[in-house]
Design an enzyme around this catalytic site. Structure first.
Site, mmCIF file in Angstrom:
data_model
loop_
_atom_site.group_PDB
_atom_site.id
_atom_site.type_symbol
_atom_site.label_atom_id
_atom_site.label_comp_id
_atom_site.label_asym_id
_atom_site.label_seq_id
_atom_site.Cartn_x
_atom_site.Cartn_y
_atom_site.Cartn_z
ATOM 1 N N THR A 1 -37.804 33.737 4.103
ATOM 2 C CA THR A 1 -38.333 34.434 2.921
ATOM 3 C C THR A 1 -37.135 34.024 1.832
ATOM 4 O OG1 THR A 1 -36.459 36.618 3.032
ATOM 5 C CG2 THR A 1 -39.426 36.865 3.865
ATOM 6 N N ASP A 2 -37.698 34.343 1.038
ATOM 7 C CA ASP A 2 -36.623 35.080 -0.031
ATOM 8 C C ASP A 2 -35.730 36.181 -0.455
ATOM 9 O OD1 ASP A 2 -34.867 34.126 -2.616
ATOM 10 O OD2 ASP A 2 -36.920 33.993 -4.358
ATOM 11 N N TRP A 3 -34.798 36.544 -0.243
ATOM 12 C CA TRP A 3 -33.759 37.405 -0.426
ATOM 13 C C TRP A 3 -34.063 38.596 -0.937
ATOM 14 C CZ3 TRP A 3 -32.572 33.069 1.504
ATOM 15 C CH2 TRP A 3 -31.760 32.744 2.028
#
Ligand SMILES: *[C@@H]1O[C@H](CO)[C@@H](O)[C@H](O)[C@H]1NC(C)=O
Ligand SMILES: *[C@@H]1O[C@H](CO)[C@@H](O)[C@H](O)[C@H]1NC(C)=O
Ligand SMILES: *[C@@H]1O[C@H](CO)[C@@H](O)[C@H](O)[C@H]1NC(C)=O
Ligand SMILES: *[C@@H]1O[C@H](CO)[C@@H](O)[C@H](O)[C@H]1NC(C)=O
Ligand SMILES: *[C@@H]1O[C@H](CO)[C@@H](O)[C@H](O)[C@H]1NC(C)=O
Ligand SMILES: *[C@@H]1O[C@H](CO)[C@@H](O)[C@H](O)[C@H]1NC(C)=O
Ligand SMILES: *[C@@H]1O[C@H](CO)[C@@H](O)[C@H](O)[C@H]1NC(C)=O
Ligand SMILES: *[C@@H]1O[C@H](CO)[C@@H](O)[C@H](O)[C@H]1NC(C)=O
Ligand SMILES: *[C@@H]1O[C@H](CO)[C@@H](O)[C@H](O)[C@H]1NC(C)=O
Ligand SMILES: *[C@@H]1O[C@H](CO)[C@@H](O)[C@H](O)[C@H]1NC(C)=O
Length: 867
Positions: free
Chosen positions: A286-288
């Site tokens: 995932t992105d953060w």
């Protein structure tokens, strides 16, 4: 800097992160999709390991994973939490097998939040070089620095945003507004990075074209990019396909939805398109804080949660970690899916040799001090040495300077005012020629626009180890110069008819969590105008001086209409975003040591109204934004040509101090296109198999551990897991299945069916330096597809380019430009495959200096000519 500075930054956007999205709600949301834009279910996840290039790594991984406990497996899939280690993200570890906490660190321009690192030029600058060797060389530099600091996964390159929205905040992190340019630059970067053993992370998958409202918040979900299948394949997916073909080890999802289904849990995108059609063998993260559900994201094809936290970061909650252990024990996540996640991660680790002498992190993203808390997010944390100040810069400054120099794009050069001579009387104007008066790196994540603009702002940055400003570099070259490092034109300046005024202006943008001068990442306030009254500065200088050279540092398209045609504005130079060697790379070109050889990686418009309305920023604080890509394939020059809008400067434009002639063009058919569709795909070979029984609950019992627990740290363990019983009661999404999906016909290898990547045609062209100075030329190849394909297709599409070596006056070089079957195909939505004109009948191939200056034409089945 104290770690708390970063924590403050987190609290700043924490309210936005309290995502209310539950798994059942996300399914409802799919039904609420914009008219016609739905993401169909695609289950189960195709396991990795069927591509021969990866079989050795997968075999090593299989041996290890088959012996792992549930706790070890879960460890590797989930980050340990925000600020819970030296890197911006790290997984748990599996010490029994020598697998450390895998360190993931920003950014695409260098090692973020570090020291003794290089600040490379950002993607947009790399795109402007049109030089594949430099793209690769910069990738090697990035990889070497990652390895030297102990970073396992460096979070780049970005090949999305594609640049659909000219005001989009992060377009400068990627390589330009064309899928093939993005694809070549991204693939070369990946190959360079991974040649060092560092793992690249291609991002942001996909449709993340504006910054505002990208994330889900308490008020709304992140926006939905509604993209039709053909546009996805021919534009936005294209560079990801080439990244996968280059063997990229990991991929980061975008925050936003596509067709109202979040990218981190969109089964059509991850299971279907990425892992089946493109044959991706690495792992998906995932992105953060872009992780929105537990079971649903696992089933949809996500492999790693970063930085591990759930809806509200820093409280020790996760959608995975202990909840993943529970989901496996209660039967909701099939054991096979977890095994595939872990196998993908471990196989990638082996593939790039990280089991052999790969350093552990020797820096901290959280502080610049030598010692500090090991887990700042824990509040009460053991301390120790966190920064060893390892110098990883080697000779990368030479690469920085070469990339920045070769990107410099000369748009106008009346009366050959450039190059300058060391005897010219120079007057320099603009704060963009100087340094940041508050000090180097004084703004966190470059979140300000002071002094020369070397990069945009946000997580896609790295600290400057030093900065050569234009002022310093010019002063080092000549004494005949007067500096006015101000953005308001000084009233007392005297002008002499022989003076040359150098006026520096810029335009900045960045990531959404920082607002600079009213711009929340995207250029909402500035629009496409120069910042700091740059237009007025140029006009005032043009009034006083009869020779003005405008030098622009910019993140993307910028308007020049107020002054580009003024008689005294003799030259316009776009220096893009140069990184730490801003000054030297510029003087290399201004004073004629090198001819400029950069070309525009996007169009320079005359007005913001030149673009279709659908690519404007959408600012709508309530309700989910439905951002429908109604312009389809017509972005940047594809749109300008279709709408018959003459830009100020076309895509690909760039002058030199010398001139070039293209001659003796020839076209050869390499692999004949006997059929409209490629040969049948190869079948998949077997993938690792494991024991599919639900493991013993004791494997994740807290009581089985002996170490001291760190507060808020994410572990795989549960209290009393023995009480969990397996059932098949989970409300699986519509269309969920554990029966393998029939394989997509467009797949079959990394990037797609290998037959798509056979060379169909090659074009040779002789490029001669017909002028009086040394220089490099770029041959850009655009394809014009015949109407016989029966589809509305952009008139011209860049599909290949090559740059010459430096040619002396009179010298020539013959360039060969290859075209694959895919390069001359369209995506057939009904057949779900790439379709080319049989025998290439009717394809026209153009070669030249820009999309608007194409002297060479070859017609397949006909002749070639050069004007
Ligand atoms: C999104 O919806 C469009 C329109 O129905 C469709 O063509 C496309 O395949 C969908 N894409 C995804 C990833 O679901
Ligand atoms: C895994 O376990 C098998 C027996 O189940 C053993 O033969 C093998 O050596 C183990 N491999 C590793 C890497 O521990
Ligand atoms: C899980 O990872 C943590 C470090 O993040 C480590 O302390 C622990 O030992 C690991 N668990 C197992 C079972 O290896
Ligand atoms: C299993 O556990 C997961 C994680 O807590 C939860 O989301 C899911 O609903 C559970 N499944 C069942 C059938 O209870
Ligand atoms: C830090 O990097 C240096 C040089 O790459 C390496 O020798 C050292 O082992 C690393 N530190 C740790 C803790 O691994
Ligand atoms: C790079 O840095 C080294 C050491 O600081 C210096 O000697 C060299 O001149 C620099 N190279 C360039 C191209 O600036
Ligand atoms: C100044 O110019 C000289 C000669 O061109 C060059 O060798 C030197 O590296 C330059 N210094 C800096 C700081 O760029
Ligand atoms: C203009 O520049 C020339 C050449 O440097 C010089 O000889 C002359 O004195 C200057 N005139 C003024 C008015 O400054
Ligand atoms: C460029 O090449 C063409 C075709 O070979 C030739 O006719 C023409 O004279 C050349 N122009 C120059 C300036 O050399
Ligand atoms: C598979 O795993 C289950 C649960 O751990 C275990 O009871 C069983 O013996 C294993 N089967 C084999 C063939 O190893």
């Amino acid at each position: 800097m104290a770690p708390w500075a970063h924590l403050a930054l987190v609290t700043l956007f924490t309210p936005l992160l309290a995502s209310p999205v539950s798994e059942s709600e996300s399914i409802i949301n799919q039904k609420r999709a914009a008219e016609g834009y739905v993401s169909p279910p695609y289950y189960p996840t195709p396991p990795g390991g069927w591509v021969s290039d990866w079989s050795e790594a997968y075999e090593k991984a299989r041996k290890v994973v088959s012996n792992m406990t549930l706790a070890e497996k879960v460890n590797l899939t989930t980050g340990t939490g925000f600020f819970m280690g030296p890197c911006v993200g790290q997984t748990g570890s599996a010490p029994r097998f020598g697998i450390p906490n895998i360190c993931l660190q920003d950014s695409p321009v260098g090692i973020r939040n570090s020291d003794h690192n290089t600040a490379f030029p950002p993607g947009i600058t790399v795109g402007a070089t049109f030089n594949k060797d430099l793209m690769y060389e910069r990738g090697v530099g990035l990889g070497e620095e990652a390895r030297g600091k102990g970073v396992n996964v460096l979070l780049g390159p970005a090949v999305g945003p594609l640049g659909r929205k000219p005001c989009g905040g992060r377009i400068w992190e990627a390589f330009g507004a064309d899928p093939s340019l993005q694809a070549f630059a991204g693939a070369e970067t990946i190959k360079g990075m991974q040649s060092t053993g560092a793992i690249a992370a291609i991002k942001h998958f996909i449709g993340n074209e504006q910054e505002m409202f990208r994330m889900s918040s308490v008020v709304t979900k992140g926006y939905s990019s509604n993209i039709d299948d053909r546009t996805l394949h021919e534009l936005y997916l294209w560079p990801f396909a080439e990244g996968v073909r280059a063997g990229v080890g990991s991929l980061m999802t975008a925050y936003n939805d596509v067709n109202s289904s979040a990218c981190s849990q969109n089964s059509k995108l991850l299971n279907g398109i990425l892992k089946d059609e493109l044959g991706f063998q690495g792992f998906v993260m995932t992105d953060w804080l872009g992780h929105y559900t537990g079971v649903a994201s696992a089933l949809a094809g996500l492999d790693m949660a970063m930085p591990g936290d759930g809806a509200v970061p820093l409280f020790g909650d996760s959608y995975w970690g202990p909840e993943m252990s529970r989901s496996v024990l209660n039967g909701s996540v099939p054991v096979d899916r977890l095994n595939d996640m872990v196998t993908r991660i471990v196989a990638t680790w082996y593939k790039f040799g990280q089991d052999k002498d790969y350093p552990l992190p020797n820096f901290s993203t959280n502080t610049q001090d030598k010692e500090g808390p090991l887990y700042p997010g824990a509040l009460f944390s053991p301390s120790g040495v966190v920064n060893q100040f390892v110098d990883v810069t080697a000779n990368h400054n030479a690469t920085v300077r070469a990339v920045a120099r070769e990107a410099i794009t000369l748009l106008k050069n009346d009366m050959d005012i450039l190059p300058l001579s060391r005897n010219d009387n120079l007057k320099v104007f603009g704060t963009d020629a100087g340094g940041n008066p508050d000090g180097l790196n004084s703004c966190t994540d470059m979140g300000c626009n002071k002094g020369v603009l070397t990069m945009g702002w946000g997580s896609g940055t790295a600290r400057l180890p030093y900065l050569i400003t234009p002022q310093e570099a010019i002063a080092n070259v000549t004494n005949n110069v007067e500096f006015h490092i101000t953005d308001s034109f000084p009233s007392d300046v005297t002008a002499n008819s022989s003076d040359i005024a150098l006026v520096f202006i810029n335009a900045d943008s960045g990531e959404n969590y920082i607002t600079v001068e009213g711009n929340p990442g995207d250029r909402t306030d500035a629009g496409l105008n120069a910042w700091h009254n740059g237009d007025d500065l140029v006009k005032a200088a043009a009034k006083k001086f009869s020779n003005v050279v405008v030098i622009i540092h910019t993140v993307g398209p910028i308007l020049m209409e107020e002054w580009a045609d003024l008689e005294s504005v003799k030259a316009i130079v776009v220096a893009h975003l140069p990184g730490q060697e801003a000054g030297n790379s510029l003087t290399d070109v201004l004073f004629g040591d090198y001819s400029p050889s950069g070309h525009m990686p996007y169009t320079i418009p005359k007005s913001e109204d030149d673009y279709p309305e659908s690519v404007g920023l959408i600012n709508q604080p309530f309700g989910q934004i439905q951002d429908t890509f109604t312009e389809g394939l017509y972005v940047d020059y594809r749109h300008f040509m279709k709408a018959n809008v003459t830009p100020r400067y076309p895509f690909g434009h760039g002058l030199s101090y010398t001139t070039f002639n293209f001659s003796q063009p020839s076209l050869s058919v390499v692999t004949p296109l006997d059929t409209a569709y490629p040969a049948a795909r190869p079948t998949k070979s077997a993938t690792p198999t494991y024991n599919t029984s639900i493991p013993a609950a004791s494997e994740v019992a807290w009581s089985s551990t002996t170490f001291t627990r760190i507060w808020r740290y994410l572990y795989p363990y549960l209290d009393n897991p023995q009480s969990i019983t397996a059932s098949n009661k989970y409300p699986y999404p519509d269309g969920y299945s554990t029966e393998p999906h029939p394989v997509p016909r467009a797949g079959g290898g990394q990037g797609g069916n290998p037959a798509l990547f056979e060379t169909a045609f090659s074009v040779q062209v002789r490029v001669q330096n017909t002028g009086k100075r040394h220089g490099k030329a770029v041959a850009q190849l655009y394809v014009e597809l015949p109407s016989s394909l029966g589809l509305d297709t952009p008139e011209l599409q860049l599909r290949q380019f090559e740059k010459t070596k430096e040619l002396a006056p009179g010298q020539s070089e013959t360039l060969t430009l290859h075209l694959t079957r895919k390069d001359v195909s369209v995506w057939d939505v009904d057949v779900q495959d790439w379709k080319a004109p049989v025998h290439g009948q009717g394809i026209k191939i153009w070669v030249g200096n820009s999309v608007a200056d194409l002297p060479v034409l070859c017609t397949v089945g006909g002749d070639c000519s050069a004007e």
